[in-house]
Design a protein around this motif. Structure first.
Motif, PDB file in Angstrom:
ATOM      1  N   THR B 517      35.528 -35.549  69.506  1.00  0.00           N
ATOM      2  CA  THR B 517      35.099 -36.863  69.646  1.00  0.00           C
ATOM      3  C   THR B 517      36.415 -37.708  68.822  1.00  0.00           C
ATOM      4  O   THR B 517      37.175 -37.049  68.090  1.00  0.00           O
ATOM      5  CB  THR B 517      34.062 -37.740  69.168  1.00  0.00           C
ATOM      6  OG1 THR B 517      34.382 -37.096  67.610  1.00  0.00           O
ATOM      7  CG2 THR B 517      33.061 -37.067  69.339  1.00  0.00           C
ATOM      8  N   SER B 518      36.829 -39.335  69.019  1.00  0.00           N
ATOM      9  CA  SER B 518      37.715 -39.685  69.095  1.00  0.00           C
ATOM     10  C   SER B 518      38.368 -40.105  67.519  1.00  0.00           C
ATOM     11  O   SER B 518      38.958 -40.052  66.775  1.00  0.00           O
ATOM     12  CB  SER B 518      38.652 -41.134  69.398  1.00  0.00           C
ATOM     13  OG  SER B 518      37.193 -42.192  69.465  1.00  0.00           O
ATOM     14  N   CYS B 519      36.446 -40.408  67.067  1.00  0.00           N
ATOM     15  CA  CYS B 519      36.614 -40.328  64.967  1.00  0.00           C
ATOM     16  C   CYS B 519      35.566 -40.373  65.039  1.00  0.00           C
ATOM     17  O   CYS B 519      34.764 -40.619  64.025  1.00  0.00           O
ATOM     18  CB  CYS B 519      37.423 -41.938  65.146  1.00  0.00           C
ATOM     19  SG  CYS B 519      35.197 -43.039  65.359  1.00  0.00           S
ATOM     20  N   GLY B 520      34.944 -38.542  64.928  1.00  0.00           N
ATOM     21  CA  GLY B 520      33.525 -38.548  64.901  1.00  0.00           C
ATOM     22  C   GLY B 520      33.097 -38.473  64.879  1.00  0.00           C
ATOM     23  O   GLY B 520      32.316 -39.357  65.719  1.00  0.00           O
ATOM     24  N   CYS B 521      32.047 -38.456  64.020  1.00  0.00           N
ATOM     25  CA  CYS B 521      30.794 -39.589  64.066  1.00  0.00           C
ATOM     26  C   CYS B 521      29.737 -39.412  62.623  1.00  0.00           C
ATOM     27  O   CYS B 521      30.635 -39.292  61.357  1.00  0.00           O
ATOM     28  CB  CYS B 521      28.921 -38.010  64.933  1.00  0.00           C
ATOM     29  SG  CYS B 521      28.883 -37.034  64.248  1.00  0.00           S
ATOM     30  N   ALA B 522      28.488 -39.885  62.233  1.00  0.00           N
ATOM     31  CA  ALA B 522      28.426 -39.757  60.767  1.00  0.00           C
ATOM     32  C   ALA B 522      27.752 -38.995  60.265  1.00  0.00           C
ATOM     33  O   ALA B 522      27.517 -38.727  59.056  1.00  0.00           O
ATOM     34  CB  ALA B 522      27.249 -41.340  60.566  1.00  0.00           C
ATOM     35  N   ARG B 525      32.141 -37.430  58.799  1.00  0.00           N
ATOM     36  CA  ARG B 525      33.159 -38.133  58.617  1.00  0.00           C
ATOM     37  C   ARG B 525      33.196 -38.235  57.595  1.00  0.00           C
ATOM     38  O   ARG B 525      33.778 -38.227  56.643  1.00  0.00           O
ATOM     39  CB  ARG B 525      32.930 -39.884  59.216  1.00  0.00           C
ATOM     40  CG  ARG B 525      33.949 -39.344  60.903  1.00  0.00           C
ATOM     41  CD  ARG B 525      35.129 -40.514  60.280  1.00  0.00           C
ATOM     42  NE  ARG B 525      34.657 -41.821  59.515  1.00  0.00           N
ATOM     43  CZ  ARG B 525      33.825 -42.957  60.969  1.00  0.00           C
ATOM     44  NH1 ARG B 525      33.800 -42.847  61.963  1.00  0.00           N
ATOM     45  NH2 ARG B 525      33.369 -43.751  59.883  1.00  0.00           N
ATOM     46  N   PRO B 526      31.493 -38.674  57.084  1.00  0.00           N
ATOM     47  CA  PRO B 526      31.503 -37.971  55.540  1.00  0.00           C
ATOM     48  C   PRO B 526      31.826 -37.086  54.657  1.00  0.00           C
ATOM     49  O   PRO B 526      32.033 -36.089  53.618  1.00  0.00           O
ATOM     50  CB  PRO B 526      30.057 -38.402  55.206  1.00  0.00           C
ATOM     51  CG  PRO B 526      29.407 -39.567  56.471  1.00  0.00           C
ATOM     52  CD  PRO B 526      30.565 -38.506  57.206  1.00  0.00           C
ATOM     53  N   ASP B 543      38.317 -42.269  52.430  1.00  0.00           N
ATOM     54  CA  ASP B 543      38.085 -43.630  53.342  1.00  0.00           C
ATOM     55  C   ASP B 543      37.074 -44.181  53.249  1.00  0.00           C
ATOM     56  O   ASP B 543      35.854 -43.158  53.883  1.00  0.00           O
ATOM     57  CB  ASP B 543      38.140 -42.521  54.772  1.00  0.00           C
ATOM     58  CG  ASP B 543      37.901 -43.463  55.751  1.00  0.00           C
ATOM     59  OD1 ASP B 543      37.821 -44.700  55.537  1.00  0.00           O
ATOM     60  OD2 ASP B 543      37.629 -42.870  56.988  1.00  0.00           O
ATOM     61  N   GLN B 545      34.859 -46.439  54.569  1.00  0.00           N
ATOM     62  CA  GLN B 545      34.546 -46.178  55.934  1.00  0.00           C
ATOM     63  C   GLN B 545      33.613 -44.884  56.637  1.00  0.00           C
ATOM     64  O   GLN B 545      32.751 -44.931  57.507  1.00  0.00           O
ATOM     65  CB  GLN B 545      35.278 -46.578  56.987  1.00  0.00           C
ATOM     66  CG  GLN B 545      35.895 -48.508  57.161  1.00  0.00           C
ATOM     67  CD  GLN B 545      34.703 -49.639  56.962  1.00  0.00           C
ATOM     68  OE1 GLN B 545      33.521 -48.912  56.890  1.00  0.00           O
ATOM     69  NE2 GLN B 545      34.540 -50.219  55.612  1.00  0.00           N
ATOM     70  N   SER B 546      34.108 -43.926  55.626  1.00  0.00           N
ATOM     71  CA  SER B 546      33.086 -42.976  56.356  1.00  0.00           C
ATOM     72  C   SER B 546      32.178 -42.272  55.222  1.00  0.00           C
ATOM     73  O   SER B 546      31.837 -41.222  55.320  1.00  0.00           O
ATOM     74  CB  SER B 546      34.544 -41.579  56.548  1.00  0.00           C
ATOM     75  OG  SER B 546      34.912 -41.526  57.637  1.00  0.00           O
ATOM     76  N   ARG B 547      32.063 -43.732  54.188  1.00  0.00           N
ATOM     77  CA  ARG B 547      31.313 -42.819  53.427  1.00  0.00           C
ATOM     78  C   ARG B 547      29.924 -43.509  53.502  1.00  0.00           C
ATOM     79  O   ARG B 547      29.719 -44.369  54.529  1.00  0.00           O
ATOM     80  CB  ARG B 547      31.218 -43.175  52.260  1.00  0.00           C
ATOM     81  CG  ARG B 547      32.308 -42.615  51.289  1.00  0.00           C
ATOM     82  CD  ARG B 547      32.876 -42.906  50.344  1.00  0.00           C
ATOM     83  NE  ARG B 547      33.630 -41.941  49.245  1.00  0.00           N
ATOM     84  CZ  ARG B 547      32.975 -40.617  48.779  1.00  0.00           C
ATOM     85  NH1 ARG B 547      32.431 -40.025  48.934  1.00  0.00           N
ATOM     86  NH2 ARG B 547      34.405 -40.117  48.007  1.00  0.00           N
ATOM     87  N   PHE B 548      28.785 -42.790  53.903  1.00  0.00           N
ATOM     88  CA  PHE B 548      27.908 -43.767  53.693  1.00  0.00           C
ATOM     89  C   PHE B 548      27.208 -45.051  52.819  1.00  0.00           C
ATOM     90  O   PHE B 548      27.675 -45.000  52.158  1.00  0.00           O
ATOM     91  CB  PHE B 548      26.639 -43.170  52.510  1.00  0.00           C
ATOM     92  CG  PHE B 548      26.352 -41.799  54.082  1.00  0.00           C
ATOM     93  CD1 PHE B 548      26.043 -42.097  55.511  1.00  0.00           C
ATOM     94  CD2 PHE B 548      26.335 -40.342  53.772  1.00  0.00           C
ATOM     95  CE1 PHE B 548      25.609 -40.349  56.014  1.00  0.00           C
ATOM     96  CE2 PHE B 548      26.090 -39.369  54.518  1.00  0.00           C
ATOM     97  CZ  PHE B 548      25.596 -39.647  55.516  1.00  0.00           C
ATOM     98  N   ILE B 549      26.565 -46.013  53.200  1.00  0.00           N
ATOM     99  CA  ILE B 549      26.742 -47.515  52.881  1.00  0.00           C
ATOM    100  C   ILE B 549      26.561 -47.546  50.963  1.00  0.00           C
ATOM    101  O   ILE B 549      27.088 -47.792  50.555  1.00  0.00           O
ATOM    102  CB  ILE B 549      25.736 -48.439  52.896  1.00  0.00           C
ATOM    103  CG1 ILE B 549      25.465 -49.399  52.855  1.00  0.00           C
ATOM    104  CG2 ILE B 549      24.487 -47.063  53.320  1.00  0.00           C
ATOM    105  CD1 ILE B 549      27.040 -50.590  53.255  1.00  0.00           C
TER     106      ILE B 549
END
Ligand SMILES: Cc1cc2nc3c(=O)[nH]c(=O)nc-3n(C[C@H](O)[C@H](O)[C@H](O)COP(=O)(O)OP(=O)(O)OC[C@H]3O[C@@H](n4cnc5c(N)ncnc54)[C@H](O)[C@@H]3O)c2cc1C
Ligand code: SF4
Ligand code: SF4
Ligand code: FES
Lengths: 110, 815
Positions: B517-522, B525-526, B543, B545-549
């Protein structure tokens, strides 16, 4: 008066939103999540997961989707529809770019 | 009086011999080992995965320092024996160490053959034999350029594939018309050549090297007989090996191609045995481990007075290049009295050929689909008459008796004495009996108990099938569970490759490891973000944006989208001042719920996101930092009141808990880590169901790990006892660092340690002081970058955008 009768509202700049991130816009009682993808596409969805109303703006943005922070449903940014085996959809709003500035169509939620 | 046994050479063969010897006679011998290489015993077969980056040196160690200590073996590393005085019965190394022996074993292995070409001494002409060679190749690979590998046999091809994987351009020069001609027939050689070409490796056959061209003493290229010049940064010669007989020859032992031995493995001097690749036995010299292991067992038995004999071996070969399946055994030259059966499936890339003589298999070559290899090899070794199944023989074992092609059926149908692990000579019944008799349920268990699949690993699939057969559904192979839909790679592979390939950003990982995929998934990424934070603490930029909320805003999201906030209370201790500050904050922000947690903290629930920075600001003024109750990281250290107050307390459990928490807060881990310290075995802080727990006793501290009290419930395992607080801290920190480096994302300590083995954790943390200290230091280093209070950062404006809406439209309208 103006903003209410206009469909398109300027809400801020693309650079206000982190890449692969999201910010919210409050419109009365509705919260609209504005997403920016890795390749700078901008999308707008109501900030309410079709599953149990989780705040989609708080999810992880990847490819054309966002994963809800509460129970990991994956929602299409373009259509607001749940992906994979899950079913349901959230409202999606039109977005236009005027240079760096983002215009949101609050009149015609789809 | 113990007998003095001296071993020259510390390769794979003597390693196995010593293991067997200590099983037979734990205290009978006083052993001294000399090793020219400056290190312990490792699995030479696995050098190729180290070269390609799929494994590390640490992964392929067979016996570590602790093992030698435990067996009381004196190991002289970096000491090459240069003289044997057979009269005085002593050996002397070139660095001046002398040892006397009652019995001597010469196991000097073999040396790579160097073609006497002009230019062979240039800088950059390498061989492929030991770890030093691998390190030189890796070093060259980092500089890039082209590698020319001379020799298209097993070693040359493994080197070529590894160098290619490390990013070099690679050309293989092979003298003969087809690759691996000693093990393969031309058709299989051709398929192999194509597979290499597909990986971007140039293969030139019938290539006769004329000279190695140099510039300023450094390799610049290779010139062929036909005048072609190929530019090269390094040249790897892999054209064969010669038994290492120099030492034996100079000492007057009888040698021919190798050191001559009888069936008892004795040389011409009855006090001296020879073992391994340096041996010539019944006119045969071997270059694969299986026969050497048989020799090793023979020697161990003979040393203990059990008359054993080695009578020679038939060998089979498997090429260990990931993605290429190749198996060959026996003899397959064409001749008058032989027949053959061939099966080709071009679309599937499969080629199989059996060579028969008098209705018996004498040779087998399998390419593309090798699972029937051991079955054919078994028929070959036993010289089974195959006339009855000749029609379907080539389709493999599962076909016999008309049964459908079920891979499990094939394994199930193997006879009990069929050899599964060729390297270690382990047969099917031995594995199956061990699984049932010893309640084994993982590949690692089987490796530990039977040695099957512990050397080159190519029989792993078969061993796993045996596990499945014996355990049914209960066995789920840990092998290749991909991280997520974005990749085929599992967590362990990804972690290893991040380090091996020095990948330091998420895009780099995705590019180099070919994410789909172009930028991974949930999911990925974490995980990647954590692996990078852990592996490159000083270089990697987290990063968000790659951490859970929860980790992005440093609070726990609740079902209504509000957040909860838990201030840190070190060791669960608080004060009136802190409580007052909490009470004031609750009033000021109208926080709807205040609750005491199971980890001895106070949880403030129902805070609106916009209010978070202000809430933190107020708490921060009272001295609170984030309790990281949201983090995959150190959460809480729960304590009891210990010697300060309790009449049973044996140590200052509160103080130790606080000390550990202050030392370790802020560290990220694969999943949450909860700890506890109890002041006595009454265990009021429930330390025996935590990820890490400590029970204080009069004589010191009992360290526990791998407990769970969530979805699963499990009491802890005991790591060991230590005497002082300092030691307790060091051990706990080292354990957590080991977990940080090896755990899969979201895998709690109890799952991780069950996967790798509790004993392995004890071995690395309790027994191996060097390892423990190294883990400890790596943790301390990464803490330099981790111990930043996220709350105060955000109060001072970091990530401001997270907490405020971008625009509020109704307001705008009103203006
Ligand atoms: C890259 C590679 C891949 C391989 N893959 C396979 C495979 O898949 N399957 C297979 O069956 N085989 C394989 N082999 C072959 C296998 O590794 C060897 O057969 C085996 O290691 C030989 O064991 P050994 O104990 O005889 O010698 P070695 O393992 O070579 O050990 C000899 C040791 O003795 C030391 N030494 C030599 N002289 C002295 C001295 N005078 N004093 C002190 N120390 C000395 C050397 O430094 C060396 O450490 C591979 C080999 C290599 C290099
Ligand atoms: S664990 Fe022991 S020392 Fe601690 S409070 Fe309980 S009884 Fe006292
Ligand atoms: S036990 Fe379940 S419901 Fe209760 S806090 Fe934990 S996750 Fe939520
Ligand atoms: S509320 Fe979004 S997945 Fe449950």
């Amino acid at each position: 008066m103006n903003a209410l009768t206009e469909n398109w509202v300027a809400i801020g700049a693309v650079s206000d939103i982190p890449r692969r991130g999201s910010r919210c816009v409050k419109n009365g009682d509705t919260t609209i999540a504005i997403f920016r993808t890795v390749d700078d596409h901008i999308y707008a969805l109501e900030d309410k997961c079709p599953h149990k109303k989780g705040p989609l703006s708080q999810g992880i943005v990847h490819d054309g989707c966002v994963t809800c922070p509460l129970h990991n449903w994956v929602i299409s940014l373009e259509t607001g529809q749940a992906q994979g085996a899950d079913e349901g959809g959230t409202l999606s709003f039109g977005v236009k770019l005027d240079g760096d500035s983002i215009l949101l169509d609050i009149g015609g939620a789809r | 009086m113990k007998k003095k046994l001296v071993v020259v050479g510390n390769g794979m063969a003597p390693g196995r011999m010593l293991e067997h010897l200590f099983e037979l006679s734990p205290d009978g011998f006083d052993v001294t080992v000399f090793n020219a290489e400056p290190r312990v015993n490792y699995n030479r077969l696995m050098l190729s995965p180290v070269l390609s980056g799929e494994k590390t040196y640490e992964d392929i160690i067979t016996h570590d320092d602790a093992w030698y200590e435990q067996q009381r073996i004196t190991l002289h590393k970096g000491s090459k024996v240069s003289r044997i005085d057979r009269g005085a019965k002593t050996v002397t190394s070139d660095n001046g160490i002398t040892a006397s022996y009652d019995t001597l074993i010469v196991a000097t292995g073999s040396n790579p053959f160097i073609i006497p070409l002009p230019g062979k001494d240039l800088e950059g002409v390498l061989t492929y034999r030991d770890l030093d060679d691998v390190e030189k190749m890796l070093c060259a690979a980092r500089a890039g350029g082209r590698a020319v590998v001379i020799g298209g046999g097993l070693l040359g091809l493994e080197a070529a594939a590894g160098l290619r994987q490390q990013g070099m351009e690679v050309t293989v020069l092979h003298l003969m018309p087809s690759l691996m001609e000693r093990q393969l027939d031309p058709a299989a050689g051709y398929l192999l050549e194509k597979a290499f070409a597909d990986r971007g490796i140039d293969v030139i056959t019938k290539a006769n090297t004329h000279e190695i061209v140099g510039k300023d003493g450094q390799v610049a290229g290779v010139k062929l007989d036909n005048g072609t010049v190929i530019g090269a940064a390094i040249v790897v010669m892999a054209v064969g090996i010669r038994p290492g007989i120099d030492l034996a020859k100079e000492s007057g032992l009888n040698v021919n191609r190798g050191i001559l031995v009888g069936d008892d493995m004795q040389t011409s001097d009855p006090a001296i045995y020879a073992l391994g690749e340096c041996v010539e036995h019944r006119d045969q010299v071997y270059g694969l481990v299986a026969p050497l292991y048989e020799m090793a067992v023979t020697i161990a038995e003979n040393l203990c007075g059990n008359k054993a004999a080695y009578t020679g071996s038939v060998t089979a070969t498997k090429l260990k290049v990931t993605g290429i399946d190749l198996y060959s055994a026996g003899d397959f030259a064409e001749a008058e009295d032989r027949q053959e059966i061939v099966l080709r499936d071009a679309t599937a890339g499969v080629y199989k050929r059996l060579v028969l003589k008098d209705n018996r298999i004498i040779g087998a070559v399998l390419y593309g689909e090798t699972s029937d290899g051991p079955w054919f090899f078994d028929l070959l070794k036993k010289q089974t008459d195959i006339s009855d199944m000749r029609e379907t023989l080539i389709f493999g074992q599962a076909y016999q008796g008309g049964s459908p092609l079920d891979p499990m059926a094939a394994v199930a149908a193997l006879p009990d004495d069929a050899e599964i692990c060729g390297c270690n000579g382990v047969c099917k019944s031995k594995i199956s009996n061990a699984i049932v008799g010893k309640n084994l349920n993982s590949l690692d268990d089987v490796r530990a108990h039977t040695k099957a699949s512990a050397s080159c690993g190519s029989c792993t699939g078969l061993v796993e099938q045996l596990l499945s057969l014996a355990l049914g559904e209960a066995y789920n192979p840990a092998a290749v569970q991909p991280m997520c839909g974005c990749t085929e790679l599992g967590h362990d592979d990804v972690r290893r490759l991040i380090v091996a390939k020095q990948l330091k950003t998420i895009p780099a990982v995705m590019q180099e490891l070919e994410w789909k995929t172009s930028c991974g998934c949930a999911k990925c990424r974490p995980a990647l973000n954590y692996y990078l934070v852990c592996d490159w603490p000083d270089e990697y930029a987290d990063d968000y944006q790659s951490r859970f909320i929860n980790e992005r805003v440093h609070a726990n999201i609740q079902k209504d989208g509000t957040y909860s906030v838990v201030p840190r209370m070190w060791g669960g201790v608080t004060s009136s001042k802190e409580l007052r500050a909490i009470a004031d904050t609750v009033d000021k922000f109208d926080i709807p719920m205040v609750k005491v947690t199971g980890g001895q903290r106070i949880d403030l629930l129902g805070i609106r996101k916009e209010d978070l920075p202000a809430v933190w600001g107020d708490l921060g003024k009272a001295g609170f930092v984030s309790g990281q109750a949201y983090a995959k990281g150190l959460r809480t250290v729960k304590t009891c009141v210990g010697t300060d107050w309790c009449r049973f307390g044996t140590q200052d459990s509160t103080g130790l808990g606080i000390r550990i928490e202050k030392f370790m807060w802020g560290s990220w881990t694969p999943a949450k880590v909860k700890m506890a310290v109890s002041g006595c075995p009454r265990n009021c802080s429930e330390a025996t169901c935590k990820d890490v727990g400590i029970i204080c006793v009069d004589s010191g501290f009992e360290i526990h790990f791998a407990g769970a009290a969530g979805l699963d419930i499990k009491g802890t395992e005991i790591l060991g006892m230590v005497k002082t607080e300092d030691e307790a801290l060091e051990h706990v920190v080292a354990l957590v660092q080991m977990y940080r480096e090896q755990g899969r994302y979201l895998e709690r300590i109890y799952k991780w340690s069950r996967r790798i083995g509790y004993d392995e954790v004890r071995r690395q943390i309790m027994d191996d002081a060097d390892k423990r200290k190294a883990y400890f230091e790596r943790f301390v280093f990464s803490q330099k970058f981790a111990q930043v209070d996220p709350w105060s950062e955000r109060v001072s404006g970091k990530d401001k955008h997270e907490f405020q809406p971008m625009a509020t439209l109704s307001l705008e309208a009103a203006e």
